[in-house]
Write a protein that holds these residues in place. Structure first.
Motif, short mmCIF file in Angstrom:
data_model
loop_
_atom_site.label_atom_id
_atom_site.label_comp_id
_atom_site.label_asym_id
_atom_site.label_seq_id
_atom_site.Cartn_x
_atom_site.Cartn_y
_atom_site.Cartn_z
N LEU A 229 -28.66 -7.66 -18.91
CA LEU A 229 -28.95 -6.29 -18.49
C LEU A 229 -28.18 -5.27 -19.33
CD1 LEU A 229 -30.46 -4.48 -16.47
CD2 LEU A 229 -28.52 -4.74 -14.90
N ALA A 230 -26.95 -5.58 -19.66
CA ALA A 230 -26.16 -4.68 -20.51
C ALA A 230 -26.78 -4.57 -21.90
CB ALA A 230 -24.73 -5.19 -20.61
N THR A 231 -27.28 -5.69 -22.42
CA THR A 231 -27.94 -5.67 -23.73
C THR A 231 -29.22 -4.84 -23.68
OG1 THR A 231 -27.05 -7.88 -24.21
CG2 THR A 231 -28.92 -7.11 -25.54
N TYR A 232 -30.01 -5.01 -22.60
CA TYR A 232 -31.26 -4.26 -22.47
C TYR A 232 -30.99 -2.77 -22.38
CZ TYR A 232 -33.23 -8.86 -21.34
OH TYR A 232 -33.62 -10.17 -21.37
N ASN A 233 -29.97 -2.39 -21.64
CA ASN A 233 -29.64 -0.97 -21.51
C ASN A 233 -29.18 -0.39 -22.85
OD1 ASN A 233 -30.24 -0.64 -18.76
ND2 ASN A 233 -28.24 -1.50 -18.15
N ALA A 234 -28.41 -1.19 -23.59
CA ALA A 234 -27.95 -0.70 -24.89
C ALA A 234 -29.12 -0.55 -25.86
CB ALA A 234 -26.91 -1.66 -25.47
N ASN A 235 -30.05 -1.49 -25.83
CA ASN A 235 -31.20 -1.41 -26.72
C ASN A 235 -32.14 -0.27 -26.33
OD1 ASN A 235 -30.30 -3.61 -28.17
ND2 ASN A 235 -31.51 -5.10 -26.98
N SER A 236 -32.19 0.03 -25.03
CA SER A 236 -33.10 1.09 -24.58
C SER A 236 -32.65 2.47 -25.03
CB SER A 236 -33.23 1.06 -23.06
OG SER A 236 -31.98 1.38 -22.44
N GLU A 237 -31.37 2.61 -25.41
CA GLU A 237 -30.89 3.91 -25.87
C GLU A 237 -31.42 4.26 -27.25
OE1 GLU A 237 -26.70 3.74 -25.70
OE2 GLU A 237 -26.57 3.67 -23.49
N ARG B 184 -34.22 2.39 -28.67
CA ARG B 184 -35.63 2.06 -28.79
C ARG B 184 -36.28 2.09 -27.41
NH1 ARG B 184 -35.33 -3.57 -31.95
NH2 ARG B 184 -33.49 -3.72 -30.60
N ILE B 185 -37.55 2.32 -27.41
CA ILE B 185 -38.30 2.35 -26.16
C ILE B 185 -38.92 0.97 -25.91
CG2 ILE B 185 -38.80 4.83 -26.33
CD1 ILE B 185 -41.59 4.10 -27.30
N GLY B 186 -39.44 0.76 -24.71
CA GLY B 186 -40.11 -0.50 -24.39
C GLY B 186 -39.23 -1.51 -23.66
N TRP B 187 -38.04 -1.12 -23.27
CA TRP B 187 -37.12 -2.03 -22.58
C TRP B 187 -37.11 -1.81 -21.06
CZ3 TRP B 187 -34.76 -6.00 -25.00
CH2 TRP B 187 -34.74 -5.98 -26.40
N ALA B 188 -37.89 -0.90 -20.59
CA ALA B 188 -37.87 -0.59 -19.15
C ALA B 188 -38.32 -1.79 -18.32
CB ALA B 188 -38.76 0.61 -18.87
N GLY B 189 -39.36 -2.47 -18.78
CA GLY B 189 -39.86 -3.63 -18.03
C GLY B 189 -38.82 -4.74 -17.91
N ARG B 190 -38.18 -5.02 -19.03
CA ARG B 190 -37.15 -6.06 -19.01
C ARG B 190 -35.96 -5.66 -18.14
NH1 ARG B 190 -36.69 -8.47 -25.19
NH2 ARG B 190 -38.90 -9.10 -25.40
N ILE B 191 -35.63 -4.39 -18.19
CA ILE B 191 -34.50 -3.92 -17.37
C ILE B 191 -34.83 -4.07 -15.89
CG2 ILE B 191 -33.19 -1.86 -16.71
CD1 ILE B 191 -33.35 -0.97 -19.65
N ASP B 192 -36.07 -3.71 -15.50
CA ASP B 192 -36.47 -3.86 -14.09
C ASP B 192 -36.46 -5.32 -13.66
OD1 ASP B 192 -36.78 -1.14 -13.91
OD2 ASP B 192 -38.95 -1.18 -14.30
N ASP B 193 -36.99 -6.20 -14.52
CA ASP B 193 -36.99 -7.64 -14.18
C ASP B 193 -35.57 -8.18 -14.03
OD1 ASP B 193 -39.74 -7.59 -14.27
OD2 ASP B 193 -39.86 -8.39 -16.33
N ALA B 194 -34.69 -7.76 -14.92
CA ALA B 194 -33.31 -8.22 -14.86
C ALA B 194 -32.63 -7.72 -13.59
CB ALA B 194 -32.54 -7.77 -16.10
N ASN B 195 -32.89 -6.47 -13.21
CA ASN B 195 -32.31 -5.92 -11.99
C ASN B 195 -32.80 -6.68 -10.74
OD1 ASN B 195 -30.58 -3.88 -12.98
ND2 ASN B 195 -32.34 -2.51 -13.33
N GLN B 196 -34.08 -7.00 -10.73
CA GLN B 196 -34.63 -7.75 -9.60
C GLN B 196 -34.03 -9.16 -9.52
OE1 GLN B 196 -38.89 -7.70 -9.92
NE2 GLN B 196 -39.06 -5.47 -9.57
N ALA B 197 -33.92 -9.82 -10.67
CA ALA B 197 -33.34 -11.16 -10.69
C ALA B 197 -31.88 -11.12 -10.27
CB ALA B 197 -33.48 -11.77 -12.08
N LEU B 198 -31.15 -10.07 -10.73
CA LEU B 198 -29.74 -9.96 -10.37
C LEU B 198 -29.58 -9.70 -8.86
CD1 LEU B 198 -26.85 -9.89 -11.39
CD2 LEU B 198 -27.11 -7.43 -11.83
N ALA B 199 -30.47 -8.89 -8.31
CA ALA B 199 -30.42 -8.63 -6.86
C ALA B 199 -30.72 -9.91 -6.07
CB ALA B 199 -31.42 -7.53 -6.50
N SER B 200 -31.68 -10.70 -6.55
CA SER B 200 -32.00 -11.97 -5.88
C SER B 200 -30.82 -12.93 -5.91
CB SER B 200 -33.22 -12.62 -6.55
OG SER B 200 -33.50 -13.88 -5.97
N VAL B 201 -30.14 -13.01 -7.06
CA VAL B 201 -28.97 -13.89 -7.17
C VAL B 201 -27.86 -13.43 -6.24
CG1 VAL B 201 -27.13 -14.65 -8.72
CG2 VAL B 201 -29.49 -14.68 -9.49
#
Length: 230
Positions: A114-122, A124-141
């Motif tokens: 998630l930290a990598t996705y947030n850094a890349n999103s600054e 480049r665009i197109g990382w929103a989907g991965r960030i959302d998936d990572a947040n959902q997986a982290l919440a599930s864990v």
């Protein structure tokens, strides 16, 4: 007759104890030998009884082995639930610890991603989907970890009441087995000589009475014959 009446209580206790023991032993042997479990159980019991009835040290030693085999089945049947529950109670903490370690590793991996996705999103665009998936997986864990911690808090050892009941049953079975040995020894014990000596005078008295009756009858017939001749 009196000797037989004195052995009647021992016979009744023997029948009752064997019935209780066989109710457990037949179930045990049937699990491992199928339909022949009844034969296995009854043959062992019969062999133990016959060997204990013998007044021979070598055969009594064999009877001890047979009685131990007879007792093994009921003891196993009674203690099996306790053994299973004890194994579960001892293995559960280790399993929960392994599961906790796996979830913590997953959370660390997801946090790093998630930290990598947030850094890349600054940049480049197109990382929103991965960030959302990572947040959902982290919440599930995290939810799984909270549930796991709650389960660890409520893990209790085997209650002493259940263990106490099993121990009492095991002691009762051992007492029944000892009772079987004592009863069969009492029933098959030779008749004391004093009883035989008491029966012999009675038999001799009965024989003397019979002879006296025969003499009286003989004398009566002789008198009748003399009267008829006169």
């Amino acid at each position: 007759m009196n000797a037989l009446l004195k052995r009647l209580p021992a016979l009744m206790l023997l029948i009752g104890a064997i019935t209780i023991m066989q109710s457990h032993a037949i179930e045990f042997w049937s699990q491992y030998t199928g339909k022949l479990g009844v034969v296995w159980s009854l043959m062992l019991e019969g062999a133990a009884l016959w060997l204990w009835a013998q007044r021979s040290i070598s055969r009594n030693l064999m009877a001890l082995v047979a009685s131990a085999l007879v007792l093994t089945g009921p003891l196993y049947q009674v203690s099996a639930p306790a053994i299973a529950q004890w194994q579960q109670s001892t293995a559960q903490p280790e399993l929960l610890h392994k599961r906790e370690q796996q979830l913590q590793d997953q959370r660390a991996t997801l946090t790093a991603n998630l930290a990598t996705y947030n850094a890349n999103s600054e940049s480049r665009i197109g990382w929103a989907g991965r960030i959302d998936d990572a947040n959902q997986a982290l919440a599930s864990v995290n939810d799984q970890l909270h549930a796991l911690y709650a389960e660890q808090a409520h893990t209790t050892p085997m209650p002493w009441q259940s263990l106490a009941v099993i121990v009492m049953q095991a002691l009762a079975l051992m007492l029944f087995q000892i009772l079987i040995v004592l009863c069969i020894r009492a029933i098959t014990a030779p008749v004391p000589k004093s009883s035989q000596q008491q029966q012999q005078p009675l038999a001799a008295t009965g024989t003397a009475v019979d002879r006296a009756i025969q003499v009286v009858k003989h004398n009566a017939k002789a008198k009748k014959s003399q009267s008829a001749a006169a």
